[in-house]
Scaffold this active site. Structure first.
Site, mmCIF file in Angstrom:
data_model
loop_
_atom_site.group_PDB
_atom_site.id
_atom_site.type_symbol
_atom_site.label_atom_id
_atom_site.label_comp_id
_atom_site.label_asym_id
_atom_site.label_seq_id
_atom_site.Cartn_x
_atom_site.Cartn_y
_atom_site.Cartn_z
ATOM 1 N N ARG A 55 0.986 -1.220 -0.091
ATOM 2 C CA ARG A 55 0.019 -0.034 0.130
ATOM 3 C C ARG A 55 0.813 1.240 -0.094
ATOM 4 O O ARG A 55 2.061 1.177 0.277
ATOM 5 C CB ARG A 55 -0.804 -0.032 1.282
ATOM 6 C CG ARG A 55 -0.074 -0.468 2.564
ATOM 7 C CD ARG A 55 -0.347 0.217 3.693
ATOM 8 N NE ARG A 55 -0.292 1.792 3.635
ATOM 9 C CZ ARG A 55 0.700 2.569 3.454
ATOM 10 N NH1 ARG A 55 1.975 1.948 3.898
ATOM 11 N NH2 ARG A 55 0.738 3.723 3.657
ATOM 12 N N GLY A 56 0.345 2.208 0.060
ATOM 13 C CA GLY A 56 0.921 3.548 -0.242
ATOM 14 C C GLY A 56 1.179 4.019 -1.577
ATOM 15 O O GLY A 56 1.616 2.989 -2.524
ATOM 16 N N ARG A 94 -7.387 -0.945 -7.002
ATOM 17 C CA ARG A 94 -7.690 0.167 -6.233
ATOM 18 C C ARG A 94 -7.934 1.440 -6.933
ATOM 19 O O ARG A 94 -7.143 1.934 -7.747
ATOM 20 C CB ARG A 94 -6.708 0.585 -5.074
ATOM 21 C CG ARG A 94 -6.579 -0.562 -3.869
ATOM 22 C CD ARG A 94 -5.732 -0.331 -2.792
ATOM 23 N NE ARG A 94 -6.307 0.533 -1.854
ATOM 24 C CZ ARG A 94 -5.482 1.265 -1.028
ATOM 25 N NH1 ARG A 94 -4.488 1.111 -0.848
ATOM 26 N NH2 ARG A 94 -6.321 2.052 -0.239
ATOM 27 N N ASP A 135 -2.048 10.848 -2.464
ATOM 28 C CA ASP A 135 -2.437 9.562 -3.338
ATOM 29 C C ASP A 135 -2.824 10.226 -4.852
ATOM 30 O O ASP A 135 -2.543 9.297 -5.486
ATOM 31 C CB ASP A 135 -3.702 8.741 -2.836
ATOM 32 C CG ASP A 135 -3.078 7.991 -1.535
ATOM 33 O OD1 ASP A 135 -3.064 8.582 -0.576
ATOM 34 O OD2 ASP A 135 -2.872 6.919 -1.818
ATOM 35 N N LYS A 157 -4.931 9.930 2.577
ATOM 36 C CA LYS A 157 -5.548 9.392 3.914
ATOM 37 C C LYS A 157 -6.719 10.065 4.520
ATOM 38 O O LYS A 157 -6.545 11.109 4.994
ATOM 39 C CB LYS A 157 -4.633 8.653 4.660
ATOM 40 C CG LYS A 157 -5.155 7.893 5.829
ATOM 41 C CD LYS A 157 -5.954 6.549 5.463
ATOM 42 C CE LYS A 157 -5.458 5.647 4.305
ATOM 43 N NZ LYS A 157 -6.269 4.806 3.878
HETATM 44 O O1 MRU Z 1 -4.882 3.000 2.104
HETATM 45 P P1 MRU Z 1 -3.421 3.367 1.884
HETATM 46 O O2 MRU Z 1 -2.642 2.831 2.970
HETATM 47 O O3 MRU Z 1 -2.734 2.967 0.792
HETATM 48 O O4 MRU Z 1 -3.350 5.127 1.856
HETATM 49 C C1 MRU Z 1 -1.952 5.381 2.100
HETATM 50 C C2 MRU Z 1 -1.785 6.992 2.133
HETATM 51 O O5 MRU Z 1 -3.029 7.761 2.084
HETATM 52 C C3 MRU Z 1 -0.509 7.524 2.038
HETATM 53 O O6 MRU Z 1 -0.515 8.747 2.874
HETATM 54 C C4 MRU Z 1 -0.128 8.029 0.453
HETATM 55 O O7 MRU Z 1 -0.433 6.926 -0.305
HETATM 56 C C5 MRU Z 1 1.047 8.679 0.462
HETATM 57 S S1 MRU Z 1 2.370 7.305 0.659
HETATM 58 C C6 MRU Z 1 3.988 8.033 0.420
#
Ligand code: MRU
Length: 412
Positions: free
Chosen positions: A52-53, A97, A245, A256
């Site tokens: 994730r991320g 996603r 994102d 997030k």
């Molecule tokens: O649902 P996730 O854990 O994939 O969400 C991740 C985030 O919102 C992070 O802040 C974002 O992807 C930046 S990661 C460098």
């Protein structure tokens, strides 16, 4: 374990023609490495948040396509058929996603590469795809280090920084975006401490960011999300740094869930609110954040909580009892009505994964994984090409068009 920035984890890599990734659903108490033998395995890892991320998802998309090329495309005889199948695989990966644009960026780059090199013989084209995926992984780390350097320049000595979710090494190929800024500023001796938002409902802050900062030796304090207002009002926060994102052309930022609230609070308390992200997170095709698709996730993330851990039975009798339970390798235990636990034997120890209900069965749940922070709340967007400030429509377009390399882009 000794702490230091050199110890931060790598989350996804290519090994012997397979994609390996650390299972982030179980961190920090279980450090399983998942081996993906098929691109479908990579899709499952993305859907379940094992990886994730946003930047890590870009790398996962590219490596997922490379995995298909290396292990699942043998029956294909012609370049035309190969291009068609590769597009299908890339589209399946991006369907996992919807919000992080890096996933689409990673897959699209593989599609474009094959289209642009369709005149090559098939074996060479395949090698090119695999090499490109590995190059994208290396580039991501380079970009994060550049983001770290650009962002650290904005951090005042003695800063107490608040961050949300996990935008660390685990969320990228390596090093992190928001945490990349914090790691670099820490190396420069500027960080007094980091406030880590726990980040409900999946707890990426409590589980992943708190762990990374601890490993890196950066002083940090974990708070629940609803404590941020209070620590800001008490004058204990000097800057907020988060990842992203997807960033729309006008500078609106999807990140997030909970990020928007922090940005409003930061503005109210006169605290700079920085977004750290590679240019691959900027989506110039979207005029504003209103056009960003926000993922809604499983209500069970909100109605209960998941715990994973390991334990070693402390007596031979307990060990024998658990051996009986896990004779078949795994034992799924309905520990009480509505709850579930699975115990798996791992060498001499046992691993458990449990989901425990907190809310009444049947309750209605709204579970958006992201929110959009309007550009007006964002002090600056830190990219590998420089720091963009309002007017973002102009500054982001300049940053992303290769006019990068600038230390600061300020328009309007
Ligand atoms: O649902 P996730 O854990 O994939 O969400 C991740 C985030 O919102 C992070 O802040 C974002 O992807 C930046 S990661 C460098």
């Amino acid at each position: 374990m000794a702490s230091g920035i050199g110890n931060i984890p790598r989350t996804i890599w290519w090994e012997d023609g397979k994609v390996l990734l650390v299972d982030q659903t179980r961190l920090p108490l279980v450090g399983d490495v998942l081996v993906c033998n098929t691109y479908d395995g990579v899709c499952t890892a993305i859907r379940t948040l094992a990886v994730r991320g946003a930047p890590a998802l870009g790398v996962a998309a590219a490596l997922g396509v490379a995995l298909w090329v290396a292990s699942e495309s043998d029956g294909i005889a012609t370049v035309d058929e190969f291009l068609g199948e590769l597009d299908r695989v890339a589209d399946e990966i991006t369907a996992t996603r919807p919000t992080a644009v890096n996933l689409f960026w990673g897959a699209e780059r593989m599609k474009a590469l094959t289209r642009d090199n369709a005149d090559l013989p098939l074996p060479e084209l395949k090698e090119l795809v695999i090499a490109e995926a590995l190059a994208m992984q290396a580039e991501d780390e380079e970009r994060n280090r550049a983001i770290g350097a650009a962002g650290a320049a904005l951090i005042e000595p003695g800063s107490r920084i608040l961050t949300h979710c996990n935008a660390g090494s685990l969320a990228t190929a390596y090093f992190g975006t928001a945490l990349g800024v914090i790691f670099t500023a820490h190396e420069q001796g500027k960080v007094e401490g980091v406030w880590v938002d726990e980040t409900r409902p999946v707890l990426q802050g409590a589980r992943l960011t708190a762990w990374e900062l601890k490993i890196a030796g950066v002083p940090s304090t974990l708070i629940t999300d609803n404590m941020a207002a209070s620590v800001m009002r008490a004058g204990l926060v000097d800057a907020v740094v988060v990842g992203a994102d997807r960033i729309a052309a006008n500078g609106d930022v999807a990140n997030k869930i909970g990020t928007y609230g922090l940005a409003v609070l930061a503005k109210e308390h006169g605290i700079p609110f920085y977004v750290a992200a590679p240019t691959s997170t900027v989506d110039l095709t979207l005029a504003s954040g209103d056009d960003i698709v926000i993922e809604e996730r499983d209500p069970r993330e909100v109605t209960g909580f998941t715990v994973s851990g390991t334990f070693e039975p402390d007596s031979p009798a307990a060990s024998r009892a658990f051996d009986l339970l896990t004779e078949s390798g795994a034992y799924a235990l309905p520990v009480a009505k509505g709850h579930a636990m699975e115990i798996t034997r791992k060498g001499g120890a046992y691993q458990f994964d449990g989901w425990f209900r907190m809310a009444p069965p049947g309750v209605d749940v709204f579970n958006p994984a992201f929110d959009v922070t309007p550009a007006a709340y964002v002090t600056a967007i830190i990219t590998e090409c420089g720091v963009a400030r309002a007017d973002y429509a102009a500054s982001l377009a300049a940053t992303c068009s290769g006019a990068g390399g600038l230390d600061e882009i300020r328009r309007g």
